[in-house]
Structure formats: structure tokens, C-alpha cells
Motif scaffolding. Structure first.
Motif: not given
Length: 408
Positions: A151, A360-361, A363-364, A367-368, A374-375, A377
Motif C-alpha cells: 500500500f 496507508y493500509q 486508510e484503505e 475506506n473499504k 479503494t485505489q 486492494w
């Protein structure tokens, strides 16, 4: 040097924004040494993450962990965490042999799951876990295998310099200093799913598949070393594995738990095949070719330091006989601690230079859970392919697969 010190210091002492009322409330199963870096630290700077509770086999240890990390609730058992209606998600940093059981139990309890890598002990377990019918239902829980390094912006800038179909060879390596892994470490406990390939080599294997954008077709070789004492003789403390990928390219991983005390950053070196470059300035009797080598230094802990080296070797040769007329090399180095630095399609993505890959991980992952885009995954299919690759190497080495859980 000053910017490095500030970046690393802020990584470990991050700002703490006010938590939002709809923050994801986490429960932690166990007090593993990986938990502070993987979740408690990145959670501090995330406004939508609250650490709600922790449980461990030893309540005293859980209480000490909770006090140290500001977690308000301690539960007696892992199941108590899953039964808590105030918990939205769980982080599972338990020994590998317990991953499948507690991930399955968590999903059945309706909890989102951030699962420490490797996700499970072998491909059979991965197939069970990531194909659970509960994951296909509307509003299904989110399940993510925590390959945090994938990520980080440095990884994605690195990928922009690679043409997967043209890759002919990849060499990856990583190490842990010998003082950090003694014989009693769970990384050398076969019944707990230990082994250097399981604990460290998974980073290399995941990166190899990402570089080739494919799963390997065959493990060509897997050489390992073990402590031949009748106790640890099924757990590799170092290994070298070689795989053949669908385009014919070769990917290699080499790792050790017996590294020197002088830290050596993890490295991935990618060599492309020679390709013809269109150059209209050349006469019709000549052609220009390019051979590219891309090296990422620091693919595991990029926030501390990393560098991407791109080396392009050009040749102008006569078409008639292939005689080289001119040779030269163009080299350039790059870095990306934020997606803004990575540029291109990533430039507008959030992040700070002090964000660890774990941040960063997270964050995603949030988001999920929140239903946002998600940019990047890691889907279940990827995690299944990962364990198939690990199985290939262990079978080739002669050590055999890690034990399968009896839990169903």
C-alpha cells in the motif's frame, strides 16, 4: 538527514486528530509484538479508527497492553471480543496456525477482519477462508490480508517503471538480524505455522506476483537450511526459491533469519528483455534497443528509507548483422513517501511522508468498510494465489506444507 529524522520520529510519534463519531471500533485478538506497529500506532493518526478492546490468553498481559496503548476495554477471551456489539472490526496478529479459525469465527460474527500475513498456513486453508459464503452476501464483512508494504506509494511508483510482459528475471531478498530470531521464536515453530518462507518470504513472493502480474506456474527450486535438532528441523531459517512465471520469466526470492547485525534493506531487482525503440532519426539500416533494469531498495520498510533506481541500457546496431554501433546508459533514481511524490494518476491520493505502509493500509481498509473507493486492494483471489506459491516452495524444498487447522 534532518528530513529523515523528522519523518521517522513523526512516524512513531504521530499527531492524534479528534476521532469521528462514526469511527470503526477495533478489537485486537492477542498481544503479539507485531500489533503496535501494525495497528495501534497507525490508529493514533486515523480519525476514523478507535481501538476499543483487546483480549489475550493471559489477561494480565492484555491489561498491560491496553494500559500502554490507551485501549479502554479488556476482554477475557477472543470470543468475548467477537460477541461485543460495540466492536466493528478485529485485527488478528495471532500465530499463523490460528489465523484461519479466528478469521472464520470473526466473519461469522459479522466483524470486518484485518488479518496479519500470511493469511493462513497453506492453500487449502486459504481456499476455505476466502471462499466463505458469508463474504458473498450483501453488506458482507471486509477481509484483508495485511501485506502492508503493497500500500506504500513507493511500491506503486516502482510498478510504473515495469512492463510485466517484458520481465525476464526478478531477484528479491530480505533479512532479519540473527539476534532477533532465536530457536524459541514462533517463526521457527512448525506447529504454529512457522518458517522463514512463511514469516518473511511471503513479502518476496507477494512482490514477485505483483511484478509479473501473474501467479507462478512452477517452483523450479527451493533450497533451505534448518536447525537439525529434531525439534526445529521442519522450519527453515533461510531459503532461496526460484519460480517460472507464465511469460517464461524467472522470479527468485532469498531470505534469512540469520542476517548480519548491520541492517541491509530489502531489495527487488527487475530485469526486462531487450526491446526495439522507435527512433525516426536513425537511418533505415539501423535500429535502437533498450534493456531496462529497475531496482527497489527498501520494499518492506519504505518510510525509513527507500530508493528506486531505473537503469536504461541503449544500443544502436546495424540491422544487417546486429553489429553494435553505439552504446550508452541512462540512470535515474526516484522516491515516493507520498502519493503526491509518486505523481501521475496517484498525485491526488491522501498521505503524509511520515505515514508508514501500515498507515496507508489502514486508510484503505477503512475506506473499504465505509463503502468508499479503494485505489489499491488485495482481493481474496490474490491471497489464495499467495498461499499456493508458498505451498509450491515448501513442497519443492522437501520440508512439506505447514499443518492444516482442524477447525471447520
Amino acid at each position: 538527514m534532518i528530513s529523515l529524522l523528522i519523518r521517522v520520529y513523526t512516524s512513531f510519534v504521530p499527531p492524534t486528530p479528534e476521532k469521528k463519531s462514526n469511527a470503526v471500533r477495533f478489537g485486537i485478538l492477542g498481544t503479539a509484538t507485531t500489533a503496535p506497529l501494525s495497528l495501534t500506532l497507525p490508529a493514533k493518526s486515523h480519525p476514523e479508527v478507535v481501538l476499543q478492546a483487546v483480549a489475550a490468553r493471559d489477561r494480565t498481559r492484555a491489561e498491560a497492553f491496553a494500559k500502554k496503548h490507551g485501549i479502554p476495554n479488556v476482554r477475557d477471551t477472543y470470543q468475548d471480543i467477537l460477541d461485543d456489539p460495540d466492536i466493528d472490526a478485529v485485527y488478528i496478529p495471532l500465530p499463523n496456525s490460528l489465523h484461519m479459525e479466528w478469521a472464520v469465527r470473526s466473519i461469522r460474527a459479522g466483524k470486518h477482519v484485518l488479518l496479519e500475513k500470511p493469511s493462513v498456513s497453506n492453500a487449502a486453508e486459504a481456499d476455505i477462508l476466502f471462499n466463505m459464503p458469508e463474504l458473498s452476501l450483501p453488506n458482507a464483512p471486509v477481509l484483508l490480508e495485511g501485506f502492508h508494504n503493497r500500500f506504500h506509494p513507493a511500491i506503486h511508483l516502482f510498478r510504473t517503471f515495469i512492463r510485466p510482459s517484458d520481465v525476464v528475471h526478478v531477484h528479491t531478498e530480505a533479512m532479519v538480524p540473527w539476534l532477533m530470531v532465536d530457536k524459541d521464536n514462533i517463526g521457527l515453530n512448525y506447529s504454529l505455522g512457522g518458517g522463514c518462507m512463511m514469516m518473511l518470504g511471503t513479502y518476496n513472493f507477494s512482490l514477485l506476483r505483483m511484478i509479473f502480474n501473474a501467479a507462478p506456474e512452477e517452483c523450479l527450486a527451493a533450497d533451505t537450511h534448518v536447525h537439525a535438532d529434531g525439534i526445529h528441523d521442519k522450519c527453515d531459517y533461510d531459503f532461496t526459491a526460484k519460480f517460472r512465471f507464465p511469460n517464461g520469466g524467472i522470479g527468485e526470492g532469498t531470505n534469512t533469519f540469520q542476517g548480519s547485525l548491520i541492517w541491509k534493506p530489502s531489495t527487488a531487482r527487475v530485469t526486462h528483455k531487450e526491446t526495439i525503440v522507435l527512433d525516426e532519426s536513425l537511418p533505415a539500416t539501423e535500429e535502437k534497443t533498450l534493456t531496462r533494469e529497475v531496482t527497489l531498495h527498501g520494499f518492506m520498510n519504505a518510510v525509513i528509507w527507500h530508493r528506486i533506481d531505473v537503469k536504461d541500457s541503449f544500443v544502436i546496431r546495424a540491422k544487417a548483422d546486429g553489429r553494435p554501433i553505439k552504446r550508452w546508459v541512462e540512470s535515474k533514481s526516484h522516491k515516493a513517501y507520498t502519493y503526491k511524490e509518486a505523481g501521475g494518476e496517484f498525485a491526488d491520493l491522501p498521505g503524509e511522508d511520515w505515514w508508514m505502509s501500515f498507515r496507508y493500509q489502514l486508510e484503505e481498509f477503512v475506506n473499504k468498510i465505509k463503502g468508499r473507493k479503494t485505489q489499491f486492494w488485495i482481493p481474496g483471489e490474490d491471497s489464495i494465489d499467495q498461499m499456493k506459491m508458498v505451498d509450491m516452495a515448501y513442497e519443492k524444498s522437501g520440508l512439506g506444507l505447514r499443518p492444516t487447522s482442524t477447525f471447520r
